[in-house]
Motif scaffolding. Structure first.
Motif, PDB file in Angstrom:
ATOM      1  N   VAL A  17     -10.774  -2.948   1.782  1.00 48.59           N
ATOM      2  CA  VAL A  17      -9.315  -2.965   1.733  1.00 48.59           C
ATOM      3  C   VAL A  17      -8.836  -3.855   2.879  1.00 48.59           C
ATOM      4  N   THR A  18      -7.951  -4.781   2.583  1.00 50.70           N
ATOM      5  CA  THR A  18      -7.419  -5.669   3.609  1.00 50.70           C
ATOM      6  C   THR A  18      -6.522  -4.872   4.539  1.00 50.70           C
ATOM      7  N   ALA A  19      -6.878  -4.850   5.824  1.00 54.09           N
ATOM      8  CA  ALA A  19      -6.121  -4.079   6.811  1.00 54.09           C
ATOM      9  C   ALA A  19      -5.034  -4.912   7.473  1.00 54.09           C
ATOM     10  N   ALA A  20      -5.284  -6.222   7.613  1.00 54.15           N
ATOM     11  CA  ALA A  20      -4.298  -7.092   8.267  1.00 54.15           C
ATOM     12  C   ALA A  20      -4.411  -8.490   7.684  1.00 54.15           C
ATOM     13  N   SER A  21      -3.275  -9.157   7.608  1.00 49.49           N
ATOM     14  CA  SER A  21      -3.248 -10.507   7.082  1.00 49.49           C
ATOM     15  C   SER A  21      -1.963 -11.187   7.524  1.00 49.49           C
ATOM     16  N   SER A  22      -2.008 -12.510   7.646  1.00 54.47           N
ATOM     17  CA  SER A  22      -0.785 -13.243   7.961  1.00 54.47           C
ATOM     18  C   SER A  22       0.156 -13.254   6.759  1.00 54.47           C
ATOM     19  N   ASP A  23      -0.407 -12.967   5.581  1.00 55.79           N
ATOM     20  CA  ASP A  23       0.392 -12.864   4.353  1.00 55.79           C
ATOM     21  C   ASP A  23       0.605 -11.384   4.052  1.00 55.79           C
ATOM     22  N   SER A  24       1.809 -10.889   4.245  1.00 55.11           N
ATOM     23  CA  SER A  24       2.080  -9.451   4.109  1.00 55.11           C
ATOM     24  C   SER A  24       1.831  -8.937   2.687  1.00 55.11           C
ATOM     25  N   ASP A  25       1.803  -9.819   1.684  1.00 54.13           N
ATOM     26  CA  ASP A  25       1.529  -9.381   0.311  1.00 54.13           C
ATOM     27  C   ASP A  25       0.068  -8.962   0.125  1.00 54.13           C
ATOM     28  N   ASN A  26      -0.810  -9.404   1.009  1.00 58.43           N
ATOM     29  CA  ASN A  26      -2.233  -9.089   0.869  1.00 58.43           C
ATOM     30  C   ASN A  26      -2.666  -7.841   1.627  1.00 58.43           C
TER      31      ASN A  26
END
Length: 74
Positions: A17-26
């Motif tokens: 599961v993606t916990a952090a990303s520069s793209d808030s949709d991810n």
């Protein structure tokens, strides 16, 4: 053009599961990483892929459909 068929030696997978990303949709999106170990005429090759859960279920459905079609031939 002649194509050879690879034999699957091993399959391994990881779910995440993606916990952090520069793209808030991810953020908080689930994914599956798949590693296939293939034997192509004695040459071992690892193939890596990443897919969404929806793509994985489509892939699984396609594999089940292919198995049913092969079962009909045998």
């Amino acid at each position: 053009m002649e194509r050879s068929i690879s034999k699957i030696l091993d399959i391994s997978w990881r779910f995440g599961v993606t916990a952090a990303s520069s793209d808030s949709d991810n953020v908080a999106k689930s994914f599956l990483q798949l590693k296939l170990c293939l034997d192509n005429d004695g040459k071992i090759k690892n193939v890596f892929t990443e897919m969404t859960i929806g793509q994985f279920y489509k892939f699984l459905h396609d594999l089940q459909k292919a198995k049913c079609n092969l079962d009909l031939l045998l």
